[in-house]
Write a protein that holds these residues in place. Structure first.
Motif, PDB file in Angstrom:
ATOM      1  N   GLY A  40     -40.998  36.276  19.373  1.00 24.46           N
ATOM      2  CA  GLY A  40     -41.098  37.642  18.882  1.00 24.46           C
ATOM      3  C   GLY A  40     -41.562  38.658  19.919  1.00 24.46           C
ATOM      4  N   PHE A  41     -42.065  38.168  21.063  1.00 23.41           N
ATOM      5  CA  PHE A  41     -42.481  39.108  22.106  1.00 23.41           C
ATOM      6  C   PHE A  41     -41.244  39.553  22.873  1.00 23.41           C
ATOM      7  N   PRO A  42     -41.108  40.844  23.157  1.00 26.97           N
ATOM      8  CA  PRO A  42     -39.862  41.383  23.716  1.00 26.97           C
ATOM      9  C   PRO A  42     -39.676  41.203  25.227  1.00 26.97           C
ATOM     10  N   SER A  43     -39.708  39.970  25.691  1.00 26.87           N
ATOM     11  CA  SER A  43     -39.485  39.736  27.117  1.00 26.87           C
ATOM     12  C   SER A  43     -38.062  39.239  27.344  1.00 26.87           C
ATOM     13  N   ILE A  44     -37.552  39.516  28.540  1.00 23.98           N
ATOM     14  CA  ILE A  44     -36.230  39.029  28.912  1.00 23.98           C
ATOM     15  C   ILE A  44     -36.303  38.454  30.314  1.00 23.98           C
ATOM     16  N   LYS A  45     -35.380  37.544  30.593  1.00 22.60           N
ATOM     17  CA  LYS A  45     -35.339  36.935  31.919  1.00 22.60           C
ATOM     18  C   LYS A  45     -34.183  37.553  32.686  1.00 22.60           C
ATOM     19  N   ILE A  46     -34.484  38.077  33.860  1.00 22.29           N
ATOM     20  CA  ILE A  46     -33.479  38.641  34.751  1.00 22.29           C
ATOM     21  C   ILE A  46     -33.583  37.858  36.048  1.00 22.29           C
ATOM     22  N   GLY A  47     -32.598  37.032  36.307  1.00 20.23           N
ATOM     23  CA  GLY A  47     -32.680  36.147  37.470  1.00 20.23           C
ATOM     24  C   GLY A  47     -33.846  35.198  37.268  1.00 20.23           C
ATOM     25  N   GLY A  48     -34.755  35.174  38.197  1.00 20.28           N
ATOM     26  CA  GLY A  48     -35.937  34.328  38.086  1.00 20.28           C
ATOM     27  C   GLY A  48     -37.158  35.051  37.560  1.00 20.28           C
ATOM     28  N   ARG A  49     -37.006  36.328  37.224  1.00 16.24           N
ATOM     29  CA  ARG A  49     -38.152  37.139  36.767  1.00 16.24           C
ATOM     30  C   ARG A  49     -38.156  37.277  35.253  1.00 16.24           C
ATOM     31  N   ILE A  50     -39.342  37.342  34.682  1.00 22.20           N
ATOM     32  CA  ILE A  50     -39.505  37.684  33.276  1.00 22.20           C
ATOM     33  C   ILE A  50     -40.034  39.109  33.251  1.00 22.20           C
ATOM     34  N   VAL A  51     -39.351  39.980  32.527  1.00 19.29           N
ATOM     35  CA  VAL A  51     -39.765  41.382  32.432  1.00 19.29           C
ATOM     36  C   VAL A  51     -39.776  41.806  30.968  1.00 19.29           C
ATOM     37  N   VAL A  52     -40.420  42.931  30.722  1.00 16.72           N
ATOM     38  CA  VAL A  52     -40.525  43.467  29.371  1.00 16.72           C
ATOM     39  C   VAL A  52     -39.998  44.895  29.385  1.00 16.72           C
ATOM     40  N   PRO A  53     -39.011  45.192  28.527  1.00 13.17           N
ATOM     41  CA  PRO A  53     -38.553  46.577  28.432  1.00 13.17           C
ATOM     42  C   PRO A  53     -39.676  47.459  27.896  1.00 13.17           C
ATOM     43  N   ARG A  54     -39.956  48.540  28.596  1.00 13.66           N
ATOM     44  CA  ARG A  54     -41.059  49.449  28.247  1.00 13.66           C
ATOM     45  C   ARG A  54     -40.998  49.890  26.789  1.00 13.66           C
ATOM     46  N   ASP A  55     -39.831  50.335  26.322  1.00  8.00           N
ATOM     47  CA  ASP A  55     -39.719  50.851  24.964  1.00  8.00           C
ATOM     48  C   ASP A  55     -39.903  49.761  23.912  1.00  8.00           C
ATOM     49  N   LYS A  56     -39.452  48.539  24.219  1.00  5.21           N
ATOM     50  CA  LYS A  56     -39.636  47.417  23.279  1.00  5.21           C
ATOM     51  C   LYS A  56     -41.101  47.015  23.209  1.00  5.21           C
ATOM     52  N   LEU A  57     -41.810  47.091  24.339  1.00  2.00           N
ATOM     53  CA  LEU A  57     -43.244  46.790  24.332  1.00  2.00           C
ATOM     54  C   LEU A  57     -43.989  47.811  23.484  1.00  2.00           C
ATOM     55  N   LYS A  58     -43.631  49.074  23.628  1.00  2.00           N
ATOM     56  CA  LYS A  58     -44.278  50.130  22.836  1.00  2.00           C
ATOM     57  C   LYS A  58     -44.057  49.888  21.346  1.00  2.00           C
ATOM     58  N   ALA A  59     -42.826  49.544  20.962  1.00  2.00           N
ATOM     59  CA  ALA A  59     -42.523  49.277  19.549  1.00  2.00           C
ATOM     60  C   ALA A  59     -43.272  48.033  19.065  1.00  2.00           C
ATOM     61  N   TRP A  60     -43.371  47.015  19.907  1.00  2.00           N
ATOM     62  CA  TRP A  60     -44.079  45.782  19.554  1.00  2.00           C
ATOM     63  C   TRP A  60     -45.564  46.076  19.316  1.00  2.00           C
ATOM     64  N   LEU A  61     -46.156  46.896  20.179  1.00  2.00           N
ATOM     65  CA  LEU A  61     -47.565  47.269  20.025  1.00  2.00           C
ATOM     66  C   LEU A  61     -47.788  48.101  18.765  1.00  2.00           C
ATOM     67  N   GLU A  62     -46.902  49.063  18.530  1.00  2.00           N
ATOM     68  CA  GLU A  62     -47.024  49.920  17.338  1.00  2.00           C
ATOM     69  C   GLU A  62     -46.905  49.121  16.059  1.00  2.00           C
ATOM     70  N   ALA A  63     -46.057  48.104  16.046  1.00  2.00           N
ATOM     71  CA  ALA A  63     -45.878  47.288  14.849  1.00  2.00           C
ATOM     72  C   ALA A  63     -47.121  46.426  14.564  1.00  2.00           C
ATOM     73  N   ARG A  64     -47.930  46.174  15.592  1.00  2.00           N
ATOM     74  CA  ARG A  64     -49.113  45.335  15.427  1.00  2.00           C
ATOM     75  C   ARG A  64     -50.419  46.113  15.402  1.00  2.00           C
ATOM     76  N   THR A  65     -50.339  47.412  15.403  1.00  2.00           N
ATOM     77  CA  THR A  65     -51.522  48.247  15.385  1.00  2.00           C
ATOM     78  C   THR A  65     -51.882  48.589  13.932  1.00  2.00           C
TER      79      THR A  65
END
Length: 67
Positions: A40-65
Motif C-alpha cells: 500500500g505504500f506508493p513506491s516504484i522501482k526504476i532500474g535499481g532505485r526505489i523512489v516515491v512519487p511526491r504527489d502519491k506520498l502526499k496523498a498517502w500521508l493525508e489518508a493516514r492523518t
C-alpha cells in the motif's frame, strides 16, 4: 546535487529517494526502506532505485492523518 531544504511540498522533486522520504518523515533510512516495501505504500522501482512519487506520498500521508 539534491536540494535539502524546501519551502513547500510542491518544491520537492517529482520522485523522492529513500533518504529524502526518511528525512521528511523523521525516520532512519533503514526504516524508510522497510516502509517502501510495505503493502500500500506508493513506491516504484526504476532500474535499481526505489523512489516515491511526491504527489502519491502526499496523498498517502493525508489518508493516514487523523482529522
Amino acid at each position: 546535487m539534491e536540494k535539502t531544504a524546501y519551502n513547500s511540498f510542491d518544491e520537492m522533486p517529482m520522485f523522492l529517494s529513500v533518504s529524502a522520504v526518511a528525512k521528511l518523515l523523521g525516520i532512519s533510512v533503514s526504516s524508510g526502506y522497510e516502509l517502501m516495501h510495505e503493502k500500500g505504500f506508493p513506491s516504484i522501482k526504476i532500474g535499481g532505485r526505489i523512489v516515491v512519487p511526491r504527489d502519491k506520498l502526499k496523498a498517502w500521508l493525508e489518508a493516514r492523518t487523523a482529522q
